[in-house]
Design an enzyme around this catalytic site. Structure first.
Site: not given
Lengths: 945, 276
Positions: A219, A288, A290-291, A311-312, A443, A471, A513, A515
């Site tokens: 990742h 991005e 998020h799978n 955030r990216d 999350q 981030d 992590e 958020q």
């Protein structure tokens, strides 16, 4: 004392929706359902204060009833659902805060939902309903009858830093250790770590080992995309080609460097790619995936997917201004027998994902303007959730170089156990035990906290209060601080970070992590101003330590040293992987096409990939910020599908310049030919962009690869072929890739998803007053076809609908730009009233969609170019657009389009969609397909038009 | 006051403050976006302004119901200041989340009593009939019978603009109350079904589309509001609230398709005029 408060409404839309949804998940007999909100309130004070709290904030007296300390009678099967301890519960937090305002200082709240399920229900049906519709056991618990209150623990535990012995372990023991601790590191990597700590003559701490695992995860460092790969490609004619690849990522970068247009500001450097918008402003774009989190918890996974990509964009100092999403699910009508064990049904998955995206993007105040939804059985256990964000920044304002002496500052949300191991978890395949082992990886987002961060960062950037920003995403602080301090070294103190609840060990705080956090490098002199800014916007700030210049990563918690290792080993100690890949082209098949009939076109319009997605899209706010010019659905009834989104990013400024966002993906093609898939997806993104007025000379691209396990050579072979297609595409289209992302290991019980490449395109519309959409043709307009069909049906919706067994896919364009430049010039000259690209379902579907959007009929004769009529109507070859234009522009279009354009018919007043086939397009033959506009609207929208 | 200062309230989760500020600017006012924290600290005073606009968003995540916590803040901290502004005849406008907060605070339809503990509410904005957030363009008519003095110039005109909300269904405690709201001129905006076809772009932009009442039919009435009510005012006429977003239709290019007219800017011009 603790009081239980129950609030309910007699006629809630939620209850009605549950009753309607029950049969769809296979639960028969539910006739009625009462839904209650339950609050457990733990407080010191008088009961009258609770009564006031209820009246002030908990109950809407016009539509709701409340029971304080008592309960409404339980009807039928009564079940209760509550979040597990530690799962983000914004409702409870806001309630506690409201209570403080009303003088109840120490009130603690826990929430639950109660469902009284009534009808002819067995216990098995109730369990089915609960699991399929009401509960996600990853984040929630449930029981029949009352569930006791769950308050987060208040007990703190002694701080521990544990050494993990590595000395003397053999390969097998190292592999076992990696697996047991969810490190997702292979034996080569474990051995490198063992050697490093051997040279220091000590064991690594738990936090050091975890930090290495995060930093070295697929990742975070894209091990596959930087590996040495040898590909053996066997062609259908028996020819075998061996190619050696030093780094796939490097090849994509080189393709961009070879182009290097003047408007490219930054590619593959930061968290998002950056291009110029005008002289003063730049645009940042990132997509991005998020799978893995969405597979476990669809709402939370998609929710935090949006939060993460926003955030990216914030991490390049851009103000986020729009969102996109592309979703891939299993078929909604998939029967139970075909469902893999331990997986959410596609219907539930879709519902959760869409609700999660809507919740986060809407609450951030960002318009969701572009996207797509694809259904394929291969995505049943591994749904794909692509989330994109566009940002706007003043040119030259972004800084990304921390200085020695700068403070390491974290702003935003509090730290809990949320999402620990997210980065390593998404770097592994899933099986039926995944939910149990990585439950903590899920999350739940808190968009309002992130909104606060956006406001703070925008102002801090304007005031020059930081030297660098990043981030907190996968890997938490371990990745964010480790990356930011890569060239300097840092000294961090963890004990000052605010926690959601006590009891976290230092390694958990470091890895969490949780958020909605950003890390900034702040000069000492600017810290006071940043503190004030944060206080103004209700954002928490923690000064964690400093950038030291020692080149060491030092992390402490009180008197404990948690981590002390060199940045050099952390960032350069990872051994490079060597992988081999195989790709075998399929043999061509003989395809016999069905005969034409009116029903065919209706079947296409109703196919899940083609049919209207309004039921999803209207749940996203696509108007907020007031910059939307072309929205997802267009036309006077707002039900014609648009090709791309057009946004005016500076609504107040005088400029007429606008941004265009589009996308292309064709995973069905990739099953047969991933190389062609890349070129065809790229073409789709470009023709969508051109169709609304985007300039084909100024397009930036993003790649997003979602693939199976790359250590299996056949999966990797497809991936390499797709990358080769991207590199060739950048060259042929003269369009640079500015950012990209890979999500690998999308496998479940050894079955991989169809390798899926999403191409997202970002461009400019020089004058928004010239932007057009697919629904503006008027009765009497000429209809023009740009481009020719390739004839091949492999990977088409036609192939999926009628199981044709086609393996040959359309041929990519060799020289695509001339036609797009001509179309663009015509649109900018105001000569074209409407344009629509031919994608899923080919030319026939494109024509029908234009007719639906504009609510007028059309009559065309399609040149078959040597193919049969079915293939001519429904093939999905690249490079084709339908244009409508007033008759008096006929000569201008003919002259400009030249050999690329053919006049095929006209828009008519008769409300009929008539499509004929002819080899001689000058002469109109009898209609092959003729359907009424009303039938088309009904098939496409499922509504009476 | 040539260019009256208009306070645009920002609380955590507000997100259409910029859109509202732009509309106010175009209408000739001077927008001041002020965070609630600054008001609470006393850095800024509500009554130094000539009008109050509470814009859309998700204040405090709407975690306790739409606008509920913002309503509590309004009543506990600023009840008297808002009452004073209203008593001076200055306009107060709530859009979407702002409307929800004004209703929950008891300012709409009123009468507002700043010092009472708990509001005895008779009307509310609750979950849309289909249970889902919905974003689409709608047509509104400013009621010919509306009582609000500052809406008088707009009476019987149409506004076209988007809705974007999940809790916008206007509900009253009884049919009699619904009737009374209408007869006493408190209904300010109603959802309409447009009846004219999109016109050719050659027509002048002053042309106004025609319409008839939505009669509760989706999607013209997007949320199932009783009597197609999209917005109301209080008895003083100063306080007005509506669910749709006229601030997102202040430029011609923002309109999604053909038909001309129905700009939302007129509403903000009326507000600025009344604030002068």
């Amino acid at each position: 004392m603790t009081v239980r408060v129950t609030v309910g409404a007699p006629l809630s839309p939620l209850a009605a929706a549950l009753v309607a949804a029950a049969p769809l998940v296979g639960a028969e007999g539910l006739q009625n359902c009462d839904v209650y909100r339950v609050y457990h309130l733990d407080f010191d004070g008088a009961r009258t204060q609770i009564e006031r709290l209820c009246a002030e904030v908990l109950v809407d007296p016009v539509v709701e009833q409340v029971w304080i300390g008592t309960e409404p009678p339980r009807l039928g099967h009564s079940i209760e659902v509550a979040p597990l301890a530690g799962v983000t519960d914004v409702e409870a937090r806001e309630l506690e805060s409201a209570a403080r305002q009303l003088g109840l200082r120490n009130l603690r709240a826990a929430t639950a939902r109660r469902y009284d399920l009534q009808g002819n229900l067995t216990n098995e049906t109730v369990a089915l309903l609960s699991r399929r519709l009401l509960v996600n056991e990853t984040i929630e618990q449930w029981s029949t009858g009352a569930l006791p209150a769950v308050f987060p623990s208040r007990i703190s535990v002694p701080t521990e830093v544990v050494a993990v012995p590595l000395r003397g372990l053999d390969d097998r023991e190292l592999a076992d250790l990696s697996k047991a601790r969810l490190l997702s590191l292979d034996t080569h990597e474990m051995r490198a770590i063992q050697e490093y700590f051997g040279s220091l003559a000590r064991h690594p701490t738990d936090a050091e080992l975890e930090t290495l695992a995060q930093t070295w995860s697929e990742h975070c460092v894209h091990k596959t995309f930087t590996a040495e790969i040898e590909l053996l490609h066997s062609k259908a004619n028996g020819q075998r080609i061996v190619s050696r690849h030093k780094s796939l990522l490097g090849e994509l970068r080189q393709a961009t460097e070879a182009l290097n247009p003047w408007w490219l500001r930054s590619a593959f450097v930061d968290d998002a790619g950056i291009v110029a918008f005008d002289d003063d402003f730049d645009l940042a774009f990132k997509v991005e995936t998020h799978n893995h989190p969405s597979a476990l918890e669809p709402f939370g996974g998609a929710n935090t997917g949006i939060g993460g990509v926003v955030r990216d964009v914030l991490a390049v100092s851009a103000r986020p201004i729009a969102c996109t999403n592309v979703l891939c699910f299993g078929p909604e009508d998939l029967s139970d027998e075909r469902m893999p064990r331990g997986v959410h049904h596609p219907r539930r998955m879709r519902e959760g994902v869409v609700a999660g995206i809507a919740d986060y993007a809407n609450k951030l105040g960002l318009p969701t303007l572009n996207g797509a939804v694809v259904y394929h059985e291969g995505y049943t256990a591994n749904p794909l959730v692509y989330c994109g964000a566009l940002g706007l920044l003043r040119h030259g304002k972004h800084r990304n170089s921390a200085q020695v002496g700068d403070r390491v500052v974290c702003i935003g949300g509090r730290v809990g156990r949320d999402g620990i191991h997210g980065a390593t978890f998404s770097s592994a395949s899933m099986d039926t035990t995944t939910v149990d082992t990585v439950g903590a990886a899920v999350q739940i987002g808190d968009p309002i906290t992130e909104k606060g961060c956006i406001e703070v960062v925008e102002r801090a950037c304007e005031a020059g209060l930081y030297n660098a920003i990043t981030d907190c995403g996968a890997g938490g602080l371990s990745s964010a601080v480790g990356e930011m301090g890569k060239h300097l070294g840092v000294d961090i103190h963890l004990e000052g970070l605010p926690l959601k609840y006590p009891g976290l060990q230092p390694w958990e705080i470091w890895l969490s992590e949780a958020q909605e956090r950003m890390v900034l490098a702040v000069p000492h002199s600017a810290l006071g101003a940043l503190r004030e800014l944060c206080a103004d916007w209700d954002v928490e700030l923690t000064d964690l330590g400093s950038f030291t210049g020692s080149n060491d990563l030092v992390v402490r918690h009180g008197d404990h040293t948690v981590i002390n290792m060199s940045m050099d080993f952390l960032h350069h100690g990872l051994p490079r992987r060597k992988l081999s890949a195989i790709w075998v082209d399929p043999l061509p098949s003989l395809v016999s096409t069905p005969g034409l009939g009116d029903a065919l076109l209706l079947e296409f319009l109703a196919h899940p990939d083609i049919a209207s997605k309004e039921d999803i899209v209207r749940r996203y706010d696509h108007e907020v910020r007031g910059g939307s010019v072309v929205r997802p659905y267009v036309g006077q009834h707002g039900d014609g599908p648009a090709d791309a989104a057009v946004i005016k990013p500076l609504t107040s400024a005088d400029t007429t310049r606008a941004v265009v966002l589009s996308n292309g993906l064709c995973p069905r093609v990739g099953v047969h030919d991933p190389y062609a898939m890349a070129l065809l997806a790229l073409d789709e993104a470009v023709r969508n962009l051109v169709a609304v007025g985007g300039d084909p000379n100024r397009v930036a691209l993003l790649d997003n690869f979602c693939w199976g396990d790359p250590t299996k050579s056949d999966r990797l072979g497809g991936l390499v072929r797709a990358v080769q297609g991207c590199v060739e595409g950048a060259r042929r289209y003269a369009m640079p890739f500015i950012s990209g992302k890979d999500s690998l290991f999308n496998e479940y019980e050894g079955r991989a998803i169809p390798g899926t490449l999403l191409i997202s395109a970002l461009g400019v519309v020089p004058d928004l007053h010239r932007a057009i959409n697919s629904a503006q043709m008027r009765v009497g307009d000429d209809l023009w076809l740009v481009g020719w069909g390739s004839g091949a049906l492999g990977g088409s919706v036609a192939d999926a609908l009628y199981a044709l067994g086609a393996t040959q896919v359309p041929s990519p364009l060799a020289d695509p730009l001339p036609r797009y430049r001509r179309v663009h010039a015509l649109i900018m000259a105001g000569l074209v009233s409407s344009a629509h690209d031919c994608s899923d379902g080919g030319l026939a579907v494109a024509l029908a969609e234009m007719a639906i959007g504009a609510r007028c009929g059309l009559a065309v004769t399609v040149p078959t170019d040597g193919e049969d009529a079915f293939t001519a109507f429904f093939n999905e070859g690249p490079g084709r657009l339908v244009l409508s234009a007033p008759r008096h522009n006929r000569d201008a279009l003919a002259a400009s389009l030249g050999r690329f354009g053919r006049l095929i018919g006209a828009a008519t007043a008769d409300e009929l969609i008539s499509i004929a086939a002819s080899n001689d397009h000058a002469e109109r033959s009898t209609p092959s397909i003729s359907i009424s506009l009303a039938e088309a609207v009904l098939a496409f929208t499922k509504r009476i038009g | 006051m040539a260019q009256p200062p208009i306070l645009i309230l920002h609380s955590s989760g507000t997100n259409r403050d910029g859109d509202a500020a732009q509309a106010i600017r175009l209408a000739g006012g001077v927008p001041h976006i002020v965070h609630l924290n600054h008001l609470r600290r006393g850095d800024v005073q509500i009554n130094d302004h000539a009008a109050l606009l509470i814009p859309g968003g998700f204040s405090y995540a709407d975690a306790l119901g739409a606008g509920q916590r913002l309503a509590l803040e309004l009543r506990l901290w600023f009840g008297e200041a808002v009452a004073e502004l209203v008593s001076r005849g200055k306009p107060v406008l709530g859009i979407c989340n702002g409307f929800q907060a004004l209703v929950r605070a008891g300012l709409l339809p009123g009468p507002f009593e700043p010092n009472t503990h708990v509001v005895n509410r008779q009307v509310t904005l609750t979950e849309n009939a289909n249970g889902l957030f919905e974003c689409r363009w709608v047509t509104l008519r400013v009621e010919p019978t509306v009582r609000s003095s500052w809406l008088q110039p707009l009476k019987d005109t149409l506004i076209r603009c988007p809705v974007a909300h999940g809790e916008g269904r206007f509900v009253t405690s009884s049919d009699d109350l619904t009737q009374e709201l209408q007869t006493s001129g408190l209904v300010a905006f109603r959802y309409q079904t447009p009846t004219t076809q999109p016109t050719q772009p050659t027509q002048p932009t002053s042309a106004c589309p025609q319409s008839s009442d939505a009669r509760g039919l989706y999607p013209a009435n997007p949320n199932g509001s009783v009597a197609d009510i999209a917005g109301i005012c209080d008895r003083s006429g100063a306080v007005v609230g509506l669910m749709p977003h006229p601030e997102n239709h202040v430029f011609d290019w923002q309109r999604p398709h053909g038909a001309v007219g129905g700009s939302g800017l007129a509403l903000f011009e009326a507000l600025v005029e009344a604030a002068k």
